[in-house]
Design a protein around this motif. Structure first.
Motif, PDB file in Angstrom:
ATOM      1  N   THR A   1      -3.253   3.148 -10.492  1.00  0.00           N
ATOM      2  CA  THR A   1      -3.029   2.448  -9.241  1.00  0.00           C
ATOM      3  C   THR A   1      -4.360   1.976  -8.677  1.00  0.00           C
TER       4      THR A   1
ATOM      5  N   ALA B   1       0.821  -1.215   0.000  1.00  0.00           N
ATOM      6  CA  ALA B   1       0.000   0.000   0.000  1.00  0.00           C
ATOM      7  C   ALA B   1       0.850   1.258   0.000  1.00  0.00           C
TER       8      ALA B   1
ATOM      9  N   MET C   1       1.824   2.351  -3.309  1.00  0.00           N
ATOM     10  CA  MET C   1       0.748   2.868  -4.173  1.00  0.00           C
ATOM     11  C   MET C   1       0.705   4.390  -4.148  1.00  0.00           C
ATOM     12  N   LYS C   2       1.394   4.981  -3.168  1.00  0.00           N
ATOM     13  CA  LYS C   2       1.429   6.444  -3.077  1.00  0.00           C
ATOM     14  C   LYS C   2       2.522   7.032  -3.961  1.00  0.00           C
ATOM     15  N   LEU C   3       3.342   6.163  -4.572  1.00  0.00           N
ATOM     16  CA  LEU C   3       4.517   6.623  -5.314  1.00  0.00           C
ATOM     17  C   LEU C   3       4.289   6.506  -6.812  1.00  0.00           C
TER      18      LEU C   3
END
Lengths: 414, 188
Positions: free
Chosen positions: B185, B27, B30-32
């Motif tokens: 994503t 997770a 997923m922010k990248l």
């Protein structure tokens, strides 16, 4: 030659007289559900889409936006629904976890095909819908073309007998099945039998949702009076149920006697062949307890937790998080007093989102911490640190354990 | 008709059973952006692997490969230059993500004993032929269905959508030239 529920459904949709395991079918998708994350990275608005009336957009995974990236995704989603006149748009405030929103609004109909970007879309199998999670690129293709293909897997049928005992829920049924039979990779699961009548819709949805954790394709329940009245309350009419034929071919038929079940818990890592009755687990102190997710943030789950926590206190050293599955669940739980009981007991009641379940925002676990969750996955690292341990159990077991401070059989408290 | 999917030969990296999507695309990754996210593939099961894998390499896994979410792990593999996936058994959602990204993937019974880490592997998804060039043994399994071969031969579904006029011309042009890949994503 007979067909299982899912074979019957796909045959009808593909306009074929017979569909069997091993076949590849092309079908129109009746409802295409896109989630916020779909719009958050490199979203390109298509020039044309198949049918705006068959599209739903739900803001759920990362709301209210915890990052600039997610905020931008929201902007893309709002521009998209405006451009194409999408009426079914569940923006922040009338949102919820997509599978709860699908259920509340009658978007999953018996005998139809529903596709959504989230892997727990198999949840809608509780409504006799051929529903499954598909990747963002495939969902984009369905949005554009309106159709997709499936390779039909063989079906395993679970034949339920007896009645669900008190304090035993759909979560326990699923954890028992996963602990006993393990993975169902490239298999469809079908649930039926005389015991099904004692399993309410919220528990059926928990069971269907968690087909993803044993790697199954579709999970499908038949249409009975319990489902008919659920659908009628949500205005779902005029459907054609997909029933299994008496001479359908199954990979295996497995008996589950509900009378014999007790609360279950899965140990960290996986639910497959990794669970035991709660009565048999060693004493494990908890740092965090979580009630929420598409699987177990339903109104009934919050009711069960509130009844256990009413007049009690969460043990010192334990953080109890409760996330309603939708804004509607939140409002109804507030009206019914459940949220008051939960908060009075020391629980943190959050806004509806996928949040803690996938370790993306809110409730992230640190190294060495132990969590008992009623959510969907206990994979290593799922909720934060790879050095945290995630056990999984029902909302009743999580609530009772939050009070005790360690993993506890809910029957010992009531 | 799509271009034929040619046989692929590359260095095999052999992994175990039930590798889930959180182990490949956690997770927090997923922010990248894609390049940064790709550095997290197998971050817990084989730390440092993403520095070692080379373009053209092949990932070999055991049973139940890719159980979990719809996160587009295939995009991360493609970013790392992985040319194909082989597994004894694929989770169907994970397999579909690979196919739709245009990444060849073949189910090979006993793959994790047939191949060892560092062997040179060949697979032909059109015929079902696979070989261990290091041991000189070759076998045959079921090829992919024509419908699936068509998607892979086209480089995935996005180029197909671009050709069919669903995407803006500028994006379609870039896609069809192979200059960019679009990904999104997702998901829990």
């Amino acid at each position: 030659m007979g067909m299982t529920m899912i074979e019957k459904l796909l045959a009808r949709k593909a306009a074929l007289p017979l569909v069997q395991a091993g076949d590849t079918v092309v079908v129109d998708v009746d409802m295409c559900v896109l989630i916020d994350l779909q719009f958050a990275t490199t979203w390109v608005q298509p020039l044309k889409i198949a049918d705006p009336d068959r599209v739903t957009v739900v803001m759920d995974h990362a709301v209210p936006a915890p990052s600039l990236k997610d905020a931008t995704g929201g902007t893309h989603a709002r521009a998209f629904v405006k451009a194409f006149g999408i009426e079914r748009f569940y923006d922040v405030g009338r949102h919820g976890i997509c599978h709860e929103v699908i259920a509340e609004n009658g978007l999953a109909r018996p005998g139809e095909v529903l596709a959504c970007t989230d892997s727990h879309t198999c949840a809608a199998g509780a409504y006799n819908t051929a529903a499954r999670g598909l990747g963002p690129v495939e969902m984009y293709a369905i949005l554009c073309t309106g159709s997709t293909w499936f390779q039909v897997a063989p079906t395993v049928r679970y034949e339920l007998t007896g009645r669900l005992p008190e304090h035993v829920s759909g979560k326990d049924v699923f954890l028992h099945i996963a602990a006993t039979w393990g993975d169902a990779t490239n298999q469809n699961l079908e649930y039926g039998g005389p015991g099904l009548a004692s399993v309410p819709m919220n528990d059926r949805r928990t069971i269907a949702t968690q087909g993803a954790e044993v790697s199954a394709d579709f999970s499908t329940f038949g249409v009975d009076d319990v489902l008919r009245s659920f659908l009628a309350e949500r205005g779902v009419t005029g459907f054609e149920a997909a029933d299994a034929d008496d001479d359908a071919t199954y990979l295996d038929v497995r008996a589950v006697d509900l009378d014999d079940l007790e609360p279950y818990v899965a140990r960290p890592g996986t639910v497959s062949k990794n669970g035991v009755p709660v009565s048999q687990i060693e004493r494990r102190r908890l740092d965090q307890a979580f009630i929420g997710s598409c699987a177990n943030g339903q109104l009934e789950d919050l009711r069960i937790a509130a009844e256990i926590l009413d007049g009690r206190q969460v043990a010192p050293g334990v953080r109890l998080l409760v996330t309603p599955a939708s804004q509607q669940v939140y409002r109804e739980a507030m009206r019914a007093g459940y949220l008051q009981s939960l908060a009075d007991a020391g629980a943190v009641v959050t806004n509806s989102t996928c949040g803690a379940c996938f370790g993306y925002h809110m409730g992230v676990l640190g190294p060495g911490e132990v969590c008992l969750t009623s959510s969907t996955r206990n994979f290593t690292g799922r909720m934060g640190s790879t050095e945290a341990e995630i056990f999984m159990a029902s909302p009743a077991t999580v609530a009772a354990s939050a009070v005790a401070g360690y993993i506890t059989d809910p029957r010992s408290l009531t | 008709m799509s271009p034929a999917v040619e046989p692929i030969t590359g260095r095999a990296w052999v992994f175990g059973d039930s590798l889930n999507t959180d182990a490949m695309y956690p997770a927090h990754a997923m922010k990248l952006d894609l390049a940064e996210a790709a550095k997290h593939v197998f971050y817990q099961v084989r730390p440092g692997w993403t520095d070692l894998v080379q373009p053209g390499d092949i990932v070999v896994a055991g049973k139940n490969f890719g159980v979990g979410s719809s996160r587009p792990v295939a995009n991360l593999f493609q970013h790392l230059g992985v040319a194909a996936l082989i597994a004894e058994e694929f989770n169907s959602l994970f397999l579909r993500n690979a196919i739709n990204a245009g990444l060849p993937a073949l189910t090979v019974p006993g793959a994790t004993t047939f191949f060892s880490d560092g062997d040179t592997a060949t697979l032909d998804v059109t015929t079902g032929r696979y070989a261990n060039e290091s041991t000189g043994v070759e076998e045959r399994t079921a090829p992919l269905p024509d419908l699936v071969l068509d998607i892979i031969g086209n480089g995935g579904v996005l180029p197909m959508l671009a050709r069919a006029g669903y995407l803006p011309e500028a994006v379609a042009g870039l896609l069809l030239n192979g200059a960019v890949t679009i990904s999104a994503t997702s998901a829990a």
